[in-house]
Design a protein around this motif. Structure first.
Motif, short mmCIF file in Angstrom:
data_model
loop_
_atom_site.label_atom_id
_atom_site.label_comp_id
_atom_site.label_asym_id
_atom_site.label_seq_id
_atom_site.Cartn_x
_atom_site.Cartn_y
_atom_site.Cartn_z
N ILE A 44 0.83 -1.20 0.00
CA ILE A 44 0.00 0.00 0.00
C ILE A 44 0.86 1.25 0.00
O ILE A 44 0.57 2.23 -0.69
N ALA A 45 1.96 1.24 0.76
CA ALA A 45 2.78 2.43 0.89
C ALA A 45 3.74 2.62 -0.28
O ALA A 45 4.09 3.74 -0.62
N VAL A 46 4.17 1.54 -0.93
CA VAL A 46 5.16 1.65 -1.99
C VAL A 46 4.54 2.08 -3.31
O VAL A 46 5.16 2.81 -4.07
N GLU A 47 3.33 1.68 -3.59
CA GLU A 47 2.73 2.01 -4.88
C GLU A 47 2.63 3.51 -5.13
O GLU A 47 3.02 3.96 -6.20
N PRO A 48 2.17 4.34 -4.19
CA PRO A 48 2.18 5.78 -4.46
C PRO A 48 3.59 6.34 -4.60
O PRO A 48 3.81 7.26 -5.38
N ALA A 49 4.55 5.76 -3.90
CA ALA A 49 5.92 6.25 -4.01
C ALA A 49 6.51 5.93 -5.38
O ALA A 49 7.28 6.71 -5.93
N LEU A 50 6.15 4.79 -5.95
CA LEU A 50 6.65 4.45 -7.28
C LEU A 50 5.99 5.29 -8.36
O LEU A 50 6.58 5.53 -9.41
N ALA A 51 4.78 5.74 -8.10
CA ALA A 51 4.08 6.55 -9.10
C ALA A 51 4.67 7.96 -9.19
O ALA A 51 4.55 8.61 -10.22
N GLN A 52 5.32 8.44 -8.14
CA GLN A 52 5.90 9.76 -8.16
C GLN A 52 7.20 9.76 -8.95
O GLN A 52 7.89 8.77 -9.05
N GLU A 53 7.53 10.90 -9.48
CA GLU A 53 8.81 11.07 -10.15
C GLU A 53 9.90 11.19 -9.09
O GLU A 53 9.70 11.81 -8.06
N SER A 54 11.05 10.62 -9.33
CA SER A 54 12.12 10.63 -8.34
C SER A 54 12.72 12.02 -8.20
O SER A 54 13.17 12.62 -9.17
N VAL A 55 12.72 12.51 -6.96
CA VAL A 55 13.29 13.83 -6.68
C VAL A 55 14.80 13.79 -6.82
O VAL A 55 15.42 14.75 -7.26
N ILE A 56 15.40 12.65 -6.48
CA ILE A 56 16.85 12.53 -6.55
C ILE A 56 17.33 12.64 -8.00
O ILE A 56 18.34 13.27 -8.28
N CYS A 57 16.59 12.07 -8.92
CA CYS A 57 17.00 12.12 -10.32
C CYS A 57 16.84 13.51 -10.93
O CYS A 57 17.46 13.82 -11.94
#
Length: 145
Positions: A44-57
Protein backbone atom coordinates in the motif's frame (compact mmCIF):
# COMPACT_ATOMS: atom_id res chain seq x y z
CA UNK A 1 10.65 -8.91 20.81
CA UNK A 2 11.85 -11.63 23.16
CA UNK A 3 9.60 -10.33 25.89
CA UNK A 4 6.63 -10.68 23.55
CA UNK A 5 7.55 -14.30 22.78
CA UNK A 6 8.00 -15.05 26.48
CA UNK A 7 4.60 -13.51 27.27
CA UNK A 8 2.94 -15.59 24.54
CA UNK A 9 4.58 -18.77 25.84
CA UNK A 10 3.43 -18.03 29.40
CA UNK A 11 -0.11 -17.34 28.20
CA UNK A 12 -0.15 -20.61 26.24
CA UNK A 13 1.15 -22.58 29.22
CA UNK A 14 -1.41 -20.96 31.51
CA UNK A 15 -4.24 -21.74 29.07
CA UNK A 16 -3.17 -25.38 28.81
CA UNK A 17 -2.91 -25.78 32.57
CA UNK A 18 -6.27 -24.12 33.28
CA UNK A 19 -8.11 -26.25 30.72
CA UNK A 20 -9.25 -23.51 28.35
CA UNK A 21 -10.19 -24.82 24.95
CA UNK A 22 -9.99 -21.59 22.94
CA UNK A 23 -7.04 -21.17 20.65
CA UNK A 24 -4.05 -19.35 22.12
CA UNK A 25 -1.86 -17.59 19.53
CA UNK A 26 1.55 -19.17 19.16
CA UNK A 27 4.80 -17.47 18.21
CA UNK A 28 4.57 -18.86 14.69
CA UNK A 29 1.00 -17.59 14.41
CA UNK A 30 1.99 -14.09 15.53
CA UNK A 31 5.03 -14.04 13.25
CA UNK A 32 2.93 -15.09 10.26
CA UNK A 33 0.33 -12.40 10.89
CA UNK A 34 3.05 -9.81 11.46
CA UNK A 35 4.72 -10.74 8.16
CA UNK A 36 1.42 -10.54 6.29
CA UNK A 37 0.78 -7.12 7.82
CA UNK A 38 4.21 -5.83 6.79
CA UNK A 39 3.78 -7.12 3.23
CA UNK A 40 0.34 -5.52 2.89
CA UNK A 41 1.54 -2.24 4.37
CA UNK A 42 4.54 -2.16 2.05
CA UNK A 43 2.33 -2.81 -0.99
CA UNK A 44 0.00 0.00 0.00
CA UNK A 45 2.78 2.43 0.89
CA UNK A 46 5.16 1.65 -1.99
CA UNK A 47 2.73 2.01 -4.88
CA UNK A 48 2.18 5.78 -4.46
CA UNK A 49 5.92 6.25 -4.01
CA UNK A 50 6.65 4.45 -7.28
CA UNK A 51 4.08 6.55 -9.10
CA UNK A 52 5.90 9.76 -8.16
CA UNK A 53 8.81 11.07 -10.15
CA UNK A 54 12.12 10.63 -8.34
CA UNK A 55 13.29 13.83 -6.68
CA UNK A 56 16.85 12.53 -6.55
CA UNK A 57 17.00 12.12 -10.32
CA UNK A 58 15.79 15.69 -10.89
CA UNK A 59 18.76 17.25 -9.11
CA UNK A 60 22.18 17.81 -10.66
CA UNK A 61 24.69 16.66 -8.05
CA UNK A 62 22.95 14.01 -5.94
CA UNK A 63 23.12 11.12 -8.49
CA UNK A 64 26.85 11.67 -8.99
CA UNK A 65 27.37 11.91 -5.21
CA UNK A 66 25.55 8.60 -4.66
CA UNK A 67 27.50 6.93 -7.48
CA UNK A 68 30.78 8.26 -6.09
CA UNK A 69 29.91 7.10 -2.59
CA UNK A 70 29.09 3.63 -3.90
CA UNK A 71 32.35 3.47 -5.84
CA UNK A 72 34.28 4.64 -2.77
CA UNK A 73 32.71 2.06 -0.46
CA UNK A 74 33.27 -0.69 -3.03
CA UNK A 75 36.93 0.29 -3.36
CA UNK A 76 37.35 0.33 0.43
CA UNK A 77 35.71 -3.10 0.55
CA UNK A 78 38.15 -4.45 -2.05
CA UNK A 79 41.10 -2.99 -0.13
CA UNK A 80 39.69 -4.59 3.03
CA UNK A 81 39.57 -7.96 1.27
CA UNK A 82 43.22 -7.65 0.27
CA UNK A 83 44.24 -6.70 3.82
CA UNK A 84 42.24 -9.53 5.40
CA UNK A 85 43.47 -12.05 2.83
CA UNK A 86 47.13 -11.09 3.31
CA UNK A 87 46.80 -11.00 7.09
CA UNK A 88 45.18 -14.43 7.15
CA UNK A 89 47.83 -15.82 4.81
CA UNK A 90 50.55 -14.46 7.07
CA UNK A 91 48.96 -15.89 10.19
CA UNK A 92 48.44 -19.20 8.39
CA UNK A 93 52.21 -19.50 7.95
CA UNK A 94 52.81 -19.36 11.70
CA UNK A 95 49.88 -21.58 12.68
CA UNK A 96 50.68 -25.15 13.64
CA UNK A 97 47.25 -26.49 14.58
CA UNK A 98 45.08 -27.89 11.75
CA UNK A 99 41.99 -26.62 13.57
CA UNK A 100 43.32 -23.05 13.55
CA UNK A 101 44.27 -23.34 9.89
CA UNK A 102 40.72 -24.44 9.07
CA UNK A 103 39.32 -21.42 10.96
CA UNK A 104 41.64 -19.10 9.03
CA UNK A 105 40.60 -20.63 5.71
CA UNK A 106 36.94 -20.29 6.71
CA UNK A 107 37.54 -16.62 7.56
CA UNK A 108 39.19 -16.06 4.16
CA UNK A 109 36.19 -17.64 2.41
CA UNK A 110 33.79 -15.46 4.39
CA UNK A 111 35.75 -12.33 3.44
CA UNK A 112 35.70 -13.37 -0.22
CA UNK A 113 31.93 -13.99 -0.16
CA UNK A 114 31.31 -10.60 1.46
CA UNK A 115 33.41 -8.81 -1.13
CA UNK A 116 31.70 -10.61 -4.01
CA UNK A 117 28.35 -9.57 -2.58
CA UNK A 118 29.56 -5.99 -2.33
CA UNK A 119 30.87 -5.93 -5.89
CA UNK A 120 27.84 -7.67 -7.44
CA UNK A 121 25.13 -5.76 -5.56
CA UNK A 122 25.43 -2.51 -7.55
CA UNK A 123 25.23 -4.01 -11.04
CA UNK A 124 22.46 -6.33 -9.89
CA UNK A 125 20.42 -3.36 -8.62
CA UNK A 126 21.09 -1.46 -11.84
CA UNK A 127 19.91 -4.34 -14.04
CA UNK A 128 17.01 -5.49 -11.86
CA UNK A 129 15.91 -1.93 -11.05
CA UNK A 130 15.90 -1.01 -14.73
CA UNK A 131 13.84 -4.10 -15.52
CA UNK A 132 11.34 -3.37 -12.74
CA UNK A 133 11.14 0.32 -13.65
CA UNK A 134 12.60 1.69 -10.42
CA UNK A 135 13.36 5.39 -10.88
CA UNK A 136 16.75 5.41 -9.12
CA UNK A 137 18.15 2.63 -11.29
CA UNK A 138 17.89 4.80 -14.38
CA UNK A 139 19.74 7.86 -13.08
CA UNK A 140 22.32 6.44 -10.64
CA UNK A 141 25.25 4.39 -11.86
CA UNK A 142 26.05 1.72 -9.28
CA UNK A 143 28.55 -0.22 -11.35
CA UNK A 144 31.75 -0.06 -9.28
CA UNK A 145 34.32 -0.04 -12.10
Amino acid sequence: MTRLFARVRRAAAHARSSGHTHAVPTVRHLARHGLIGVVLLSLIAVEPALAQESVICQTDRIPTMISGFFQLTTTIGLIGLVVVWQGNSLSEIFTLSPDQREKIKRHKRTALKSTLTLVLLGPLYTVAGGTMGLPLATCIDLVPI
